[in-house]
Design an enzyme around this catalytic site. Structure first.
Site, PDB file in Angstrom:
ATOM      1  N   ASP A   1       0.865  -1.181   0.000  1.00 24.42           N
ATOM      2  CA  ASP A   1       0.000   0.000   0.000  1.00 24.42           C
ATOM      3  C   ASP A   1       0.904   1.235   0.000  1.00 24.42           C
ATOM      4  O   ASP A   1       2.127   1.115   0.166  1.00 24.42           O
ATOM      5  CB  ASP A   1      -0.910  -0.006   1.244  1.00 24.42           C
ATOM      6  CG  ASP A   1      -1.830   1.199   1.291  1.00 24.42           C
ATOM      7  OD1 ASP A   1      -2.346   1.599   0.234  1.00 24.42           O
ATOM      8  OD2 ASP A   1      -2.032   1.777   2.381  1.00 24.42           O
ATOM      9  N   SER A   2       0.285   2.405  -0.092  1.00 24.61           N
ATOM     10  CA  SER A   2       1.062   3.637   0.001  1.00 24.61           C
ATOM     11  C   SER A   2       1.571   3.857   1.426  1.00 24.61           C
ATOM     12  O   SER A   2       2.533   4.584   1.626  1.00 24.61           O
ATOM     13  CB  SER A   2       0.196   4.822  -0.417  1.00 24.61           C
ATOM     14  OG  SER A   2      -0.939   4.891   0.421  1.00 24.61           O
TER      15      SER A   2
ATOM     16  N   TYR B   1      -1.142   8.440  -2.297  1.00 21.33           N
ATOM     17  CA  TYR B   1      -1.223   8.179  -3.736  1.00 21.33           C
ATOM     18  C   TYR B   1      -2.466   8.863  -4.353  1.00 21.33           C
ATOM     19  O   TYR B   1      -2.530   9.067  -5.560  1.00 21.33           O
ATOM     20  CB  TYR B   1      -1.372   6.666  -3.998  1.00 21.33           C
ATOM     21  CG  TYR B   1      -0.089   5.858  -3.969  1.00 21.33           C
ATOM     22  CD1 TYR B   1       1.116   6.379  -3.514  1.00 21.33           C
ATOM     23  CD2 TYR B   1      -0.112   4.523  -4.411  1.00 21.33           C
ATOM     24  CE1 TYR B   1       2.275   5.600  -3.492  1.00 21.33           C
ATOM     25  CE2 TYR B   1       1.037   3.744  -4.400  1.00 21.33           C
ATOM     26  CZ  TYR B   1       2.228   4.278  -3.947  1.00 21.33           C
ATOM     27  OH  TYR B   1       3.354   3.501  -3.934  1.00 21.33           O
ATOM     28  N   GLY B   2      -3.444   9.150  -3.500  1.00 19.09           N
ATOM     29  CA  GLY B   2      -4.776   9.527  -3.996  1.00 19.09           C
ATOM     30  C   GLY B   2      -4.852  10.773  -4.856  1.00 19.09           C
ATOM     31  O   GLY B   2      -5.779  10.909  -5.641  1.00 19.09           O
TER      32      GLY B   2
ATOM     33  N   CYS C   1      -4.263  -1.754  -1.918  1.00 23.75           N
ATOM     34  CA  CYS C   1      -4.401  -0.331  -2.236  1.00 23.75           C
ATOM     35  C   CYS C   1      -5.420  -0.220  -3.367  1.00 23.75           C
ATOM     36  O   CYS C   1      -5.182  -0.729  -4.469  1.00 23.75           O
ATOM     37  CB  CYS C   1      -3.040   0.210  -2.675  1.00 23.75           C
ATOM     38  SG  CYS C   1      -3.090   1.894  -3.297  1.00 23.75           S
ATOM     39  N   ASN C   2      -6.554   0.401  -3.076  1.00 20.45           N
ATOM     40  CA  ASN C   2      -7.596   0.549  -4.104  1.00 20.45           C
ATOM     41  C   ASN C   2      -7.122   1.429  -5.248  1.00 20.45           C
ATOM     42  O   ASN C   2      -7.460   1.191  -6.405  1.00 20.45           O
ATOM     43  CB  ASN C   2      -8.846   1.194  -3.498  1.00 20.45           C
ATOM     44  CG  ASN C   2      -9.585   0.262  -2.576  1.00 20.45           C
ATOM     45  OD1 ASN C   2     -10.499  -0.429  -2.987  1.00 20.45           O
ATOM     46  ND2 ASN C   2      -9.184   0.220  -1.319  1.00 20.45           N
ATOM     47  N   THR C   3      -6.341   2.469  -4.913  1.00 19.66           N
ATOM     48  CA  THR C   3      -5.886   3.402  -5.946  1.00 19.66           C
ATOM     49  C   THR C   3      -5.022   2.668  -6.972  1.00 19.66           C
ATOM     50  O   THR C   3      -5.202   2.818  -8.181  1.00 19.66           O
ATOM     51  CB  THR C   3      -5.105   4.562  -5.281  1.00 19.66           C
ATOM     52  OG1 THR C   3      -5.898   5.082  -4.207  1.00 19.66           O
ATOM     53  CG2 THR C   3      -4.794   5.655  -6.254  1.00 19.66           C
TER      54      THR C   3
ATOM     55  N   GLU D   1      -2.494   9.099   8.285  1.00 18.68           N
ATOM     56  CA  GLU D   1      -1.033   8.930   8.302  1.00 18.68           C
ATOM     57  C   GLU D   1      -0.383   9.839   9.357  1.00 18.68           C
ATOM     58  O   GLU D   1       0.730   9.581   9.792  1.00 18.68           O
ATOM     59  CB  GLU D   1      -0.438   9.200   6.917  1.00 18.68           C
ATOM     60  CG  GLU D   1      -0.805   8.147   5.870  1.00 18.68           C
ATOM     61  CD  GLU D   1      -0.044   6.828   6.024  1.00 18.68           C
ATOM     62  OE1 GLU D   1       1.089   6.832   6.536  1.00 18.68           O
ATOM     63  OE2 GLU D   1      -0.605   5.775   5.627  1.00 18.68           O
TER      64      GLU D   1
ATOM     65  N   CYS E   1     -10.999   2.577   0.041  1.00 18.60           N
ATOM     66  CA  CYS E   1      -9.592   2.879   0.306  1.00 18.60           C
ATOM     67  C   CYS E   1      -9.238   2.074   1.546  1.00 18.60           C
ATOM     68  O   CYS E   1     -10.002   2.069   2.526  1.00 18.60           O
ATOM     69  CB  CYS E   1      -9.420   4.377   0.566  1.00 18.60           C
ATOM     70  SG  CYS E   1      -7.776   4.799   1.196  1.00 18.60           S
ATOM     71  N   THR E   2      -8.104   1.394   1.497  1.00 18.42           N
ATOM     72  CA  THR E   2      -7.779   0.478   2.608  1.00 18.42           C
ATOM     73  C   THR E   2      -7.472   1.215   3.909  1.00 18.42           C
ATOM     74  O   THR E   2      -7.431   0.603   4.974  1.00 18.42           O
ATOM     75  CB  THR E   2      -6.591  -0.427   2.236  1.00 18.42           C
ATOM     76  OG1 THR E   2      -5.513   0.398   1.755  1.00 18.42           O
ATOM     77  CG2 THR E   2      -6.986  -1.428   1.171  1.00 18.42           C
ATOM     78  N   HIS E   3      -7.265   2.528   3.830  1.00 17.17           N
ATOM     79  CA  HIS E   3      -7.100   3.294   5.072  1.00 17.17           C
ATOM     80  C   HIS E   3      -8.437   3.438   5.819  1.00 17.17           C
ATOM     81  O   HIS E   3      -8.444   3.623   7.030  1.00 17.17           O
ATOM     82  CB  HIS E   3      -6.592   4.710   4.775  1.00 17.17           C
ATOM     83  CG  HIS E   3      -5.118   4.802   4.478  1.00 17.17           C
ATOM     84  ND1 HIS E   3      -4.562   4.374   3.301  1.00 17.17           N
ATOM     85  CD2 HIS E   3      -4.089   5.301   5.225  1.00 17.17           C
ATOM     86  CE1 HIS E   3      -3.250   4.625   3.321  1.00 17.17           C
ATOM     87  NE2 HIS E   3      -2.938   5.174   4.478  1.00 17.17           N
TER      88      HIS E   3
HETATM   89  N1  DGL Z   1      -4.816   3.021   0.859  1.00 20.34           N
HETATM   90  C1  DGL Z   1      -4.776   3.339  -0.504  1.00 20.34           C
HETATM   91  C2  DGL Z   1      -6.063   3.039  -1.206  1.00 20.34           C
HETATM   92  O1  DGL Z   1      -6.660   2.027  -0.879  1.00 20.34           O
HETATM   93  C3  DGL Z   1      -4.054   4.599  -0.925  1.00 20.34           C
HETATM   94  C4  DGL Z   1      -4.439   5.869  -0.239  1.00 20.34           C
HETATM   95  C5  DGL Z   1      -3.531   7.036  -0.606  1.00 20.34           C
HETATM   96  O2  DGL Z   1      -2.320   6.885  -0.517  1.00 20.34           O
HETATM   97  O3  DGL Z   1      -4.067   8.083  -1.000  1.00 20.34           O
HETATM   98  O4  DGL Z   1      -6.495   3.709  -2.107  1.00 20.34           O
END
Ligand code: DGL
Length: 295
Positions: free
Chosen positions: A21-22, A53-54, A84-86, A166, A198-200
């Protein structure tokens, strides 16, 4: 889904599963994997030097994903979970054609799990994921297979969430205000299901749950992915053959390892040992073997 290998060249079932993931978000997938597949060694990578990453372009995300996969392949890992969904939305299809590694993403398992729950589906995700419309497309594709159902999907970008998470803020007034503002348009559409795209975001479940009517079902694509992965491992002969010996977990980041260890501890339930690693530079100007890190 699994690439074909010449005989004897396939991944070794004793190798770890790679997860990336990011930043911290992929730990929500790590936790689901640990619960459902306790015998599997896991290698986690968080690209903390470049999170979030978003807000990045599709080209940047594809470059980062290639660097991470090239590094993971060299560890080696037997398969990769894009936690990471992105990255799943913007790079999965492309890199599946480039790497002789089984690579699993979150969008299809998330869309499928949501369709099993409801038909007025909201998605909260990063701006990059929302702009790709990956969830809406996946939901339309699945529903085309079942013309009796006409699901609708609304996607909402939540750009404040990842930076706040974060920074270790899981319950601040800023976060609550942002959550209220982003859920409002979805609630106006009377959604019955909400995908944490988003996994966060599962880290925010206590706040999000408190702002949603109890009738709205919450879908974590990471949990859905791990459920199908458990079956795929057996199907493809990649399940770990026994009780593994040695280290069961490795955590690596591109940024500050101490910071990651501190922020990850409450979620993992233990303080991880974290290594800082350098990703390969894949730009054509870099000579073979060069490991200069991209800024
Ligand atoms: N956790 C990631 C996702 O699922 C990336 C979030 C990010 O870095 O913006 O999209």
């Amino acid at each position: 889904m699994i690439p074909e290998f010449a005989s004897g060249e396939g991944p070794d079932p004793r190798w770890p599963i790679g997860i990336f993931d990011s930043g911290l978000g992929g730990l929500t997938v790590w936790r689901a994997l640990r619960r459902q597949l306790p015998q599997e060694p896991l290698l986690y990578f968080g690209d903390t030097a470049r999170v979030p990453y978003g807000g990045r372009s599709p080209e940047e995300i594809l470059t980062f994903v290639r660097q991470i996969l090239t590094w993971m392949q060299a560890q080696p890992v037997k398969l990769v979970v894009m936690a990471c969904n992105t990255s799943s939305a913007l790079a999965l299809e492309q890199v599946r054609q480039e790497y002789a590694l089984p690579i699993f993403g979150l969008i299809l398992p998330g869309a499928q799990a949501a369709l099993a729950q409801g038909s007025r589906i909201g998605v909260i995700a990063t701006a990059a994921t929302v702009n790709s419309r990956a969830y809406s497309k996946a939901i339309q594709e699945y529903s085309a297979l079942n013309p009796k159902r006409c699901p609708q999907c609304w996607e909402q970008a939540c750009p404040e969430f990842v930076p706040l998470i974060e920074a270790g803020e899981l319950n601040s007034p800023d976060l609550r205000r942002a959550a209220e503002a982003h859920l409002q348009p979805l609630l106006q559409q009377r959604i019955d299901t909400l995908i944490y795209g988003c996994t966060h975001y599962p880290l925010l479940d206590p706040i999000l749950r408190s702002l949603l009517p109890p009738s709205v079902r919450r879908v974590d694509p990471g949990v859905a992915l791990v459920g199908s992965l458990a079956k795929e491992l057996g199907l493809w002969g990649l399940r770990h053959p026994g009780t593994p010996t040695g280290r069961q977990e490795r955590f690596c980041v591109s940024g500050d390892p101490e910071r990651f260890a501190r922020l990850a501890t409450p979620w993992l339930g233990f303080r991880p040992q974290v290594e800082q690693v350098e990703l390969p530079d894949l730009s054509p100007s870099c000579a073979p073997g060069c490991t200069k890190q991209e800024q």
